[in-house]
Motif scaffolding. Structure first.
Motif, PDB file in Angstrom:
ATOM      1  N   THR A 239    -105.476  67.806   0.496  1.00 48.73           N
ATOM      2  CA  THR A 239    -104.792  66.558   0.134  1.00 48.73           C
ATOM      3  C   THR A 239    -104.359  65.799   1.376  1.00 48.73           C
ATOM      4  OG1 THR A 239    -104.003  67.584  -1.917  1.00 48.73           O
ATOM      5  CG2 THR A 239    -102.874  65.581  -1.174  1.00 48.73           C
ATOM      6  N   VAL A 240    -103.799  66.526   2.348  1.00 50.70           N
ATOM      7  CA  VAL A 240    -103.362  65.885   3.587  1.00 50.70           C
ATOM      8  C   VAL A 240    -104.550  65.302   4.340  1.00 50.70           C
ATOM      9  CG1 VAL A 240    -102.310  66.297   5.836  1.00 50.70           C
ATOM     10  CG2 VAL A 240    -101.301  67.295   3.799  1.00 50.70           C
ATOM     11  N   LEU A 241    -105.640  66.060   4.430  1.00 53.19           N
ATOM     12  CA  LEU A 241    -106.812  65.574   5.155  1.00 53.19           C
ATOM     13  C   LEU A 241    -107.390  64.329   4.500  1.00 53.19           C
ATOM     14  CD1 LEU A 241    -108.633  68.931   6.037  1.00 53.19           C
ATOM     15  CD2 LEU A 241    -107.382  67.404   7.582  1.00 53.19           C
ATOM     16  N   LEU A 242    -107.487  64.353   3.164  1.00 52.22           N
ATOM     17  CA  LEU A 242    -108.011  63.178   2.469  1.00 52.22           C
ATOM     18  C   LEU A 242    -107.109  61.965   2.667  1.00 52.22           C
ATOM     19  CD1 LEU A 242    -109.236  64.771  -0.896  1.00 52.22           C
ATOM     20  CD2 LEU A 242    -110.631  63.970   1.024  1.00 52.22           C
ATOM     21  N   LEU A 243    -105.811  62.201   2.603  1.00 54.76           N
ATOM     22  CA  LEU A 243    -104.879  61.095   2.777  1.00 54.76           C
ATOM     23  C   LEU A 243    -104.924  60.574   4.205  1.00 54.76           C
ATOM     24  CD1 LEU A 243    -102.841  59.426   1.237  1.00 54.76           C
ATOM     25  CD2 LEU A 243    -101.073  61.057   1.888  1.00 54.76           C
ATOM     26  N   THR A 244    -105.016  61.489   5.171  1.00 61.85           N
ATOM     27  CA  THR A 244    -105.110  61.081   6.564  1.00 61.85           C
ATOM     28  C   THR A 244    -106.397  60.293   6.808  1.00 61.85           C
ATOM     29  OG1 THR A 244    -103.916  63.082   7.195  1.00 61.85           O
ATOM     30  CG2 THR A 244    -105.072  61.898   8.938  1.00 61.85           C
ATOM     31  N   ALA A 245    -107.495  60.789   6.235  1.00 59.79           N
ATOM     32  CA  ALA A 245    -108.761  60.072   6.381  1.00 59.79           C
ATOM     33  C   ALA A 245    -108.674  58.690   5.757  1.00 59.79           C
ATOM     34  CB  ALA A 245    -109.886  60.882   5.741  1.00 59.79           C
ATOM     35  N   PHE A 246    -107.997  58.609   4.612  1.00 60.89           N
ATOM     36  CA  PHE A 246    -107.818  57.310   3.965  1.00 60.89           C
ATOM     37  C   PHE A 246    -107.085  56.342   4.876  1.00 60.89           C
ATOM     38  CE2 PHE A 246    -104.754  54.675   1.629  1.00 60.89           C
ATOM     39  CZ  PHE A 246    -105.627  53.843   0.944  1.00 60.89           C
ATOM     40  N   LEU A 247    -105.985  56.806   5.465  1.00 56.95           N
ATOM     41  CA  LEU A 247    -105.219  55.947   6.351  1.00 56.95           C
ATOM     42  C   LEU A 247    -106.018  55.567   7.592  1.00 56.95           C
ATOM     43  CD1 LEU A 247    -101.672  57.548   6.150  1.00 56.95           C
ATOM     44  CD2 LEU A 247    -102.417  55.388   5.182  1.00 56.95           C
ATOM     45  N   ALA A 248    -106.770  56.551   8.133  1.00 54.66           N
ATOM     46  CA  ALA A 248    -107.483  56.308   9.382  1.00 54.66           C
ATOM     47  C   ALA A 248    -108.651  55.348   9.194  1.00 54.66           C
ATOM     48  CB  ALA A 248    -107.980  57.633   9.960  1.00 54.66           C
ATOM     49  N   THR A 249    -109.402  55.518   8.109  1.00 56.10           N
ATOM     50  CA  THR A 249    -110.630  54.742   7.937  1.00 56.10           C
ATOM     51  C   THR A 249    -110.428  53.415   7.225  1.00 56.10           C
ATOM     52  OG1 THR A 249    -111.123  55.902   5.860  1.00 56.10           O
ATOM     53  CG2 THR A 249    -112.007  56.837   7.888  1.00 56.10           C
ATOM     54  N   ILE A 250    -109.431  53.337   6.364  1.00 55.40           N
ATOM     55  CA  ILE A 250    -109.224  52.114   5.585  1.00 55.40           C
ATOM     56  C   ILE A 250    -108.016  51.331   6.096  1.00 55.40           C
ATOM     57  CG2 ILE A 250    -108.742  51.182   3.291  1.00 55.40           C
ATOM     58  CD1 ILE A 250    -110.318  53.454   2.093  1.00 55.40           C
ATOM     59  N   LEU A 251    -106.865  51.978   6.060  1.00 53.53           N
ATOM     60  CA  LEU A 251    -105.648  51.270   6.432  1.00 53.53           C
ATOM     61  C   LEU A 251    -105.698  50.795   7.876  1.00 53.53           C
ATOM     62  CD1 LEU A 251    -102.910  50.306   5.526  1.00 53.53           C
ATOM     63  CD2 LEU A 251    -101.959  52.532   6.129  1.00 53.53           C
ATOM     64  N   MET A 252    -106.117  51.677   8.798  1.00 55.36           N
ATOM     65  CA  MET A 252    -106.159  51.289  10.200  1.00 55.36           C
ATOM     66  C   MET A 252    -107.231  50.221  10.448  1.00 55.36           C
ATOM     67  SD  MET A 252    -103.651  52.904  11.268  1.00 55.36           S
ATOM     68  CE  MET A 252    -103.782  52.428  12.986  1.00 55.36           C
ATOM     69  N   ARG A 253    -108.348  50.312   9.708  1.00 52.41           N
ATOM     70  CA  ARG A 253    -109.378  49.286   9.854  1.00 52.41           C
ATOM     71  C   ARG A 253    -108.866  47.932   9.371  1.00 52.41           C
ATOM     72  NH1 ARG A 253    -115.162  50.609   7.411  1.00 52.41           N
ATOM     73  NH2 ARG A 253    -114.965  52.181   9.073  1.00 52.41           N
ATOM     74  N   VAL A 254    -108.152  47.962   8.259  1.00 55.64           N
ATOM     75  CA  VAL A 254    -107.583  46.713   7.755  1.00 55.64           C
ATOM     76  C   VAL A 254    -106.575  46.149   8.739  1.00 55.64           C
ATOM     77  CG1 VAL A 254    -106.148  45.720   5.935  1.00 55.64           C
ATOM     78  CG2 VAL A 254    -107.984  47.296   5.347  1.00 55.64           C
ATOM     79  N   LEU A 255    -105.745  47.021   9.302  1.00 64.11           N
ATOM     80  CA  LEU A 255    -104.761  46.569  10.284  1.00 64.11           C
ATOM     81  C   LEU A 255    -105.449  45.987  11.515  1.00 64.11           C
ATOM     82  CD1 LEU A 255    -101.974  49.307  10.213  1.00 64.11           C
ATOM     83  CD2 LEU A 255    -101.724  46.889   9.668  1.00 64.11           C
ATOM     84  N   LYS A 256    -106.509  46.637  11.940  1.00 58.94           N
ATOM     85  CA  LYS A 256    -107.242  46.136  13.110  1.00 58.94           C
ATOM     86  C   LYS A 256    -107.791  44.747  12.843  1.00 58.94           C
ATOM     87  CE  LYS A 256    -111.019  47.330  16.269  1.00 58.94           C
ATOM     88  NZ  LYS A 256    -112.096  48.304  16.578  1.00 58.94           N
ATOM     89  N   ASN A 257    -108.357  44.553  11.666  1.00 55.99           N
ATOM     90  CA  ASN A 257    -108.857  43.226  11.301  1.00 55.99           C
ATOM     91  C   ASN A 257    -107.726  42.202  11.238  1.00 55.99           C
ATOM     92  OD1 ASN A 257    -111.453  44.249  11.097  1.00 55.99           O
ATOM     93  ND2 ASN A 257    -111.296  44.621   8.882  1.00 55.99           N
ATOM     94  N   ASP A 258    -106.563  42.643  10.714  1.00 57.79           N
ATOM     95  CA  ASP A 258    -105.412  41.741  10.665  1.00 57.79           C
ATOM     96  C   ASP A 258    -104.969  41.334  12.065  1.00 57.79           C
ATOM     97  OD1 ASP A 258    -105.425  41.844   7.933  1.00 57.79           O
ATOM     98  OD2 ASP A 258    -103.804  43.316   7.764  1.00 57.79           O
TER      99      ASP A 258
END
Length: 593
Positions: A239-258
């Motif tokens: 669960t932690v790995l999936l959540l971390t991957a979610f944050l790393a690949t999606i949330l951080m990418r969105v933030l980078k674009n922002d």
């Protein structure tokens, strides 16, 4: 927030004293052949209702000539222990066969009393050589071939076999078993004469005295149990790995674009209207509504988190070994009292950062936000226990001691912590200037409202711990022994990580939707796992346990409500602090006018 140095030293001193006391409690248990070994009768009660316990001699057992009550520590009283001298004479290395305990004439009222106890699967608990537990059922019900309860046969055991083991001059182990053939028939309401007897046989063993409690510790670490525990950790880790991957690949990418978008907008000469989370930079650090309650909740949550940290420290160094009577309750009470300064410091510190003026009222709120509901719950449940004449009811003297601890330790430390927080002169660090008038929050979809967000935020952390919850419940509300504290610590750390990650993710989505009231939302989303845990209480009580009766139901749901409320405050604090770090980071990374 760092703890005051004096408070930290005080807690460390307590831990050292507590560990030393726990390790030296059983130092000299040496006997010569024929020496009397202390035997204490503790309590009786329905096997499936661990909170519904009564004094051993509340049932009409054979009463010795001289009953001596054992002086008990505070934790033992809180645990419901009421030790008195036992009826059996189990002298060291003295074998006995069919030793007469007493001849007893049971009246009709006593027969009915015993029959009701046998029907509810009453057990007895004794302690031999101070801390070796002895368990046994007082009788049995013959239901074989009988469908109608009126046809059941009820039998009271009148003979007890004790099997004891020794190593040189020390007692290592003792067990009790009832003879199924030597019984008294209690089916009919009539007077009965019975002879109660017992036997004891000694055997030598090579188990060392220092390891005599290991057999209880190993019961929760059997291979089949360990497999489930490790499966729980693997499940939580995934669960932690999936959540971390979610944050790393999606949330951080969105933030980078922002970040790239906002940087491009700043370099452009054309005036463009800001959108997304940058649009509300003038409102995102506007202090929350009801800031006194919010600050008090953060203070209580920080105190409970500190309490959990010290409990884990004591557990890992071996203080809570099996049947160390009342050690956990003593630790909870004393450490909570000593850490009250943490609640006062953090509460008033945040309150003053939020530009609050009535810090005294805030300090009082911090002192009663958790203790108030706990005290009201205790008053109700203690009254129920008094009505039932149960050992779960605290004596008046114990209540006075707890009140003195509150008055002389908890309250002064709370005030000292509050004064230290007020005088810390810490300014709230906001990367963006707050506008004078708040922006209107746009109409949001239903799934972005508070309750759906709380459900989403609480489900993932709960799914990471629910497997381990069964063993914890079976230990707290049953007769299993939980000793694998290292695994429990790993699960607790995973719970904190998942709570922080999911709160950060939901906070970003809230800000991206231009909803700047994230303060309370992050706290509620972080603490929502406590609501799921209370929902699990309903499932465990009605689906996994055999508990019944008004007293047991009241104790289970009453005290679990307080525990889940404590988890709500603690995890809410964790979620808010993680969200605060995240919000400060993203707004520090852009230029805001």
């Amino acid at each position: 927030m760092a703890l005051p140095l004096e408070l930290t030293l005080l807690i460390i001193l307590f831990v050292c004293i507590f560990v030393k006391h726990a390790r030296s409690d059983a130092a000299d248990h040496r006997y010569e052949p024929g020496d009397p070994v202390p035997l204490y009768a503790n309590k009786v009660g329905p096997f499936h209702n661990p909170s519904e316990t009564y004094r051993y001699f509340d049932l009409p057992f054979c009463i010795p000539d001289h009953i001596k009550e054992k002086k008990e520590a505070l934790g033992e009283v809180l645990n419901g222990d009421r030790l008195v001298s036992g009826p059996y004479a189990l002298d060291f290395l003295v074998d006995k066969d069919n030793e007469l305990l007493c001849r007893k004439h049971l009246s009709k009222e006593e027969v009915v009393q015993f029959r009701k106890a046998v029907d509810k699967d009453y057990y007895f608990q004794m302690y031999y050589d101070d801390d070796l537990p002895i368990w046994g059922l007082i009788g049995r019900v013959d239901r074989e071939g009988r469908d109608n309860p009126e046809d059941f046969r009820y039998y009271l055991c009148k003979h007890v076999y004790f099997d004891a083991k020794f190593n040189k001059d020390r007692v290592i182990e003792i067990t009790a078993r009832m003879d199924p053939h030597m019984v008294v028939d209690l089916t009919e309401d009539k007077e009965v004469d019975a002879e109660f007897t017992y036997s004891i046989k000694w055997q030598e063993t090579d188990i060392l005295f220092e390891n005599r409690m290991d057999r209880f510790a190993h019961s929760s670490a059997l291979p089949r149990h360990l497999e489930i525990h490790w499966f729980s950790i693997i499940n939580s880790g995934v669960t932690v790995l999936l959540l971390t991957a979610f944050l790393a690949t999606i949330l951080m990418r969105v933030l980078k674009n922002d970040f790239m978008k906002y940087a491009h907008d700043e370099e452009s000469l054309d005036d463009q209207e800001e959108t997304g989370w940058k649009y509300i930079h003038g409102d995102v650090f506007r202090f929350p509504k009801h800031k006194s309650v919010f600050s008090a909740a953060l203070g209580c949550g920080t105190q409970l988190f500190t309490l959990m940290v010290f409990i884990f420290i004591l557990a890992l160094v071996g203080v809570f070994y099996p049947y160390n009577r009342g050690a956990l309750f003593t630790a909870l009470l004393v450490i909570y009292a000593l850490t009250s300064g943490v609640a006062g410091y953090n509460s008033t510190s945040f309150y003053c950062q939020f530009e609050g003026t009535n810090w005294v009222k805030n300090l009082l709120l911090a002192g009663f936000l958790f203790c108030g509901p706990l005290f009201l719950t205790f008053c109700f449940l203690n009254s129920v226990a008094i009505i039932y004449n149960s050992t779960a009811a605290l004596p008046f003297g114990t209540i006075i001691i707890i009140m003195l601890i509150w008055t002389l330790v908890t309250s002064p430390l709370l005030v000292l912590g509050g004064i230290a927080g007020k005088n810390s002169n810490t300014q709230f660090h906001a990367p963006c200037r707050t506008s004078k008038y708040p922006r209107e929050i746009p109409q949001l979809p239903w799934y972005q409202s508070t309750i759906p967000q709380m459900l989403m935020a609480g489900f993932l952390p709960f799914s990471a711990i629910y497997i381990e919850l069964y063993y914890i419940f079976a230990s707290v509300w049953g007769h299993r022994i939980y000793t694998i504290y290292s695994i429990l610590l790993i699960v607790f750390i995973i719970l904190l990580i998942v709570t922080a990650f999911i709160t950060v993710a939901l906070t970003y989505f809230q800000l991206a939707a231009e909803d700047h009231e994230w303060w309370w939302r992050s706290f509620l989303c972080g603490g929502s796992t406590g609501i799921f845990i209370y929902g699990y209480c309903l499932y465990y009580y009605y689906g996994r346990s055999d508990m019944s009766g008004f007293m047991q139901t009241s104790f289970f749901f009453g005290y679990m409500a307080c525990i889940c409320y404590g988890f709500f405050l603690m995890l809410g604090m964790v979620g808010f602090r993680a969200a605060l770090i995240f919000v400060r980071h993203i707004y520090r990374s852009i230029k805001c006018e």
